[in-house]
Structure formats: C-alpha cells, structure tokens
Motif scaffolding. Structure first.
Motif, PDB file in Angstrom:
ATOM      1  N   TYR A 140      -2.767   3.528  -5.609  1.00 26.33           N
ATOM      2  CA  TYR A 140      -2.979   3.646  -4.180  1.00 26.33           C
ATOM      3  C   TYR A 140      -3.543   2.333  -3.642  1.00 26.33           C
ATOM      4  CZ  TYR A 140      -2.448   8.735  -4.485  1.00 26.33           C
ATOM      5  OH  TYR A 140      -1.958   9.993  -4.684  1.00 26.33           O
ATOM      6  N   PRO A 141      -3.338   2.065  -2.351  1.00 25.63           N
ATOM      7  CA  PRO A 141      -4.015   0.911  -1.758  1.00 25.63           C
ATOM      8  C   PRO A 141      -5.528   1.052  -1.912  1.00 25.63           C
ATOM      9  CG  PRO A 141      -2.361   1.798  -0.264  1.00 25.63           C
ATOM     10  CD  PRO A 141      -2.500   2.785  -1.385  1.00 25.63           C
ATOM     11  N   ARG A 142      -6.197  -0.062  -2.037  1.00 21.91           N
ATOM     12  CA  ARG A 142      -7.649  -0.016  -2.142  1.00 21.91           C
ATOM     13  C   ARG A 142      -8.238   0.542  -0.850  1.00 21.91           C
ATOM     14  NH1 ARG A 142     -10.124  -1.821  -6.247  1.00 21.91           N
ATOM     15  NH2 ARG A 142     -12.080  -1.957  -5.088  1.00 21.91           N
ATOM     16  N   PRO A 143      -9.282   1.343  -0.944  1.00 20.80           N
ATOM     17  CA  PRO A 143      -9.917   1.865   0.272  1.00 20.80           C
ATOM     18  C   PRO A 143     -10.322   0.722   1.202  1.00 20.80           C
ATOM     19  CG  PRO A 143     -10.806   2.935  -1.681  1.00 20.80           C
ATOM     20  CD  PRO A 143      -9.951   1.816  -2.177  1.00 20.80           C
ATOM     21  N   ASP A 144     -10.232   0.979   2.493  1.00 25.88           N
ATOM     22  CA  ASP A 144     -10.465  -0.051   3.501  1.00 25.88           C
ATOM     23  C   ASP A 144     -11.920  -0.033   3.968  1.00 25.88           C
ATOM     24  OD1 ASP A 144     -10.330  -1.888   5.512  1.00 25.88           O
ATOM     25  OD2 ASP A 144      -9.072  -0.678   6.849  1.00 25.88           O
ATOM     26  N   SER A 145     -12.717  -0.945   3.445  1.00 29.79           N
ATOM     27  CA  SER A 145     -14.126  -1.022   3.843  1.00 29.79           C
ATOM     28  C   SER A 145     -14.299  -1.655   5.212  1.00 29.79           C
ATOM     29  CB  SER A 145     -14.922  -1.816   2.810  1.00 29.79           C
ATOM     30  OG  SER A 145     -14.443  -3.149   2.725  1.00 29.79           O
TER      31      SER A 145
END
Length: 287
Positions: free
Chosen positions: A120-125
């Motif tokens: 999955y795409p890395r979570p967006d901080s």
C-alpha cells in the motif's frame, strides 16, 4: 502450504488504545463485534453454531481473537472475509489461518496486497488532521502473503457461507475495499468506507466519540472513489452500521449522520491538504 505464508516485513505492535478496547457488543443475536485496540472485528453467526469472521484486527491480535471465539462459538469459523487488507484489519490473519486452516476471501483488486505482490502507499503524514495522522508513517504498509490461500469474493456479490448477505465494492480507501449488507434487516458492515469516529484525532479515538466520518484520511488515496462509495452505501438506507472504527450506530442517528456526510462530503471528509487531495491519479499502488 500454510508454512509458506508470511507476515508483512514491517509488522509491529502499534501502541494505540481506546476506552472500547477489549470489549464486545452484541448488535443482533447473530451479530457480535469486538474492538481490538481501535479496530472492530465482526463475528457473524449464532453462538455455538457455524459462523464467519470479518477482518482480524491489529498486529498481534490472534490470541485475543481466539479467546473470544472459544467463549462465543467453541469452534473455528467457516471462512474469513476481509473488508480490505490494511494492517489494522489483517493483523491477526496469518496466525489465525495457520491455526484454523480456514479459507479467506477478499475482493480481487485487494489480492495483490494479500499475496506479497504490492505494498500500500505509505500513510500520508502531511494530510490535514490530528496527531494520529502525523504519526501514521509508523503504521505498517507492507503486504502480508497468504499465497494460494486467499480467494476472490464471488462475482455475483454473494458472501461465502452467509446467504443473506451481499458484498458491495466500496473503493477509495483501498482499491478492493468492500462493505457487507444484509437487506432483510438493514445491517451494514461498512469497513472503513465510512466510520463513526474521527480517526485522525487521538482524543476522539481514545474516547470513541461517536460521529459519522469519511474514511481515515491518512490511508485514503482516492477521494473521488471514496465519495462515490459513501453515496452508494447511503442509498441502501441502512438501519444499523458496524464500522471498522468507532461505535455501532442505528436509526435516526445513523440516517441523519450519513445523509449529512453525503451532502457535505467535500467539507466533512476530504482534507484541505495532503498528498492525495486533488490528485486524479489513483494508481499509487506500486510493486
């Protein structure tokens, strides 16, 4: 063949909790859900009879789930159905499948994230939100690998071993996200298509403050798809919802809250800024 399965490469215990952690709710005689830290796991079936598990919580949750299962059913499920494959919905899955040797089902678009093919795409901080959004890069995003033991959900929208239920494709939060609906009594398992807590707020998650929200902002990459999915679910006029996060909701509270979310989705759900806001390219799922 069960020995060939493996966990995600970045699996780790996530130190998050809520006042609902390690508690359960019987919504109907044959519908029970249990909150593992901050995520809900559903158990469909009457006690001591055949049943089906929906999702499997955060990492290291298998032993906790097994305790609930032993008390309520005394036997393994006929199947495990996944709303999607994010870490907080498949955390106990590999251990449970090794223990139970039970078939697992998910939407075919979710299979690459369950067979080790794609992350999955890395979570967006950087997304608008609270503390949880800011610390979201610590969350696992690498895929688990179930190999040949994961099966696509039937194309006719039926749910294995649950003849009264249908699955509904509700993408946006993930490509193959599904929700489950039982039309005879209007029960909806929404997964993360919409939830009943503001998931990026540490305080709201801790206290489980009840309010209908769109999908968790830091893991959602397709906001147009997410909006369409909420509209689709509202059109079913559910009478009860069990979300992936937050407290179950019913009646007027649910119908009014869901209608408000549909009418004001851009304002209430879509963040003002973030990596995937105003992004028309939804192909963020790389090998």
């Amino acid at each position: 063949m069960y020995e060939n399965m493996h966990e995600s490469n970045d699996k780790k215990y996530i130190p998050m909790t809520s006042i609902s952690s390690r508690t359960g709710n019987e919504v109907k005689p044959d519908i029970y859900y249990y909150t593992d830290q901050i995520a809900n796991i559903c158990f469909i079936g009457n006690p001591k009879e055949n049943w089906v598990l929906i999702d499997s919580g955060l990492p290291e949750s298998a032993s906790e789930i097994e305790i609930v299962v032993e008390k309520r059913f005394g036997k393994k499920p006929q199947a495990i159905i996944l709303t999607h494959g994010h870490f907080d919905h498949v955390g106990g899955l590999v251990d449970l499948v090794k223990q139970w040797q039970t078939p697992v089902y998910a939407h075919h678009l979710e299979l690459p994230f369950l067979t080790g093919e794609k992350s999955y795409p890395r979570p967006d901080s950087s997304v608008e939100g609270g503390i949880i959004a800011k610390i979201s890069p610590i969350f696992p995003n690498e895929p688990i690998d179930l190999g040949s033991l994961i099966n696509p959900l039937p194309e006719d929208n039926s749910v294995p071993y649950l003849p009264d239920w249908k699955w509904i494709h509700t993408p946006g939060h993930s490509p193959g996200h599904v929700s489950l609906f039982r039309s005879k009594d209007g029960v909806l398992i929404s997964g993360d298509a919409f939830i009943t807590v503001k998931q990026d707020s540490f305080y709201n998650v801790l206290m489980q403050k009840k309010e209908i929200n769109g999908p968790p902002k830091y893991f959602t990459t397709d906001w147009l798809g997410a909006k369409k999915s909420v509209v689709k679910l509202e059109s079913l006029h559910p009478k009860i919802v069990i979300p992936g996060h937050g407290t179950w909701m019913k009646g007027e509270e649910l119908s009014k809250g869901l209608q408000e979310l549909v009418n004001n989705f851009d304002k209430l759900a879509i963040p003002d800024y973030g990596r995937y806001v105003n992004d028309t390219d939804t192909n963020h799922y790389k090998h």
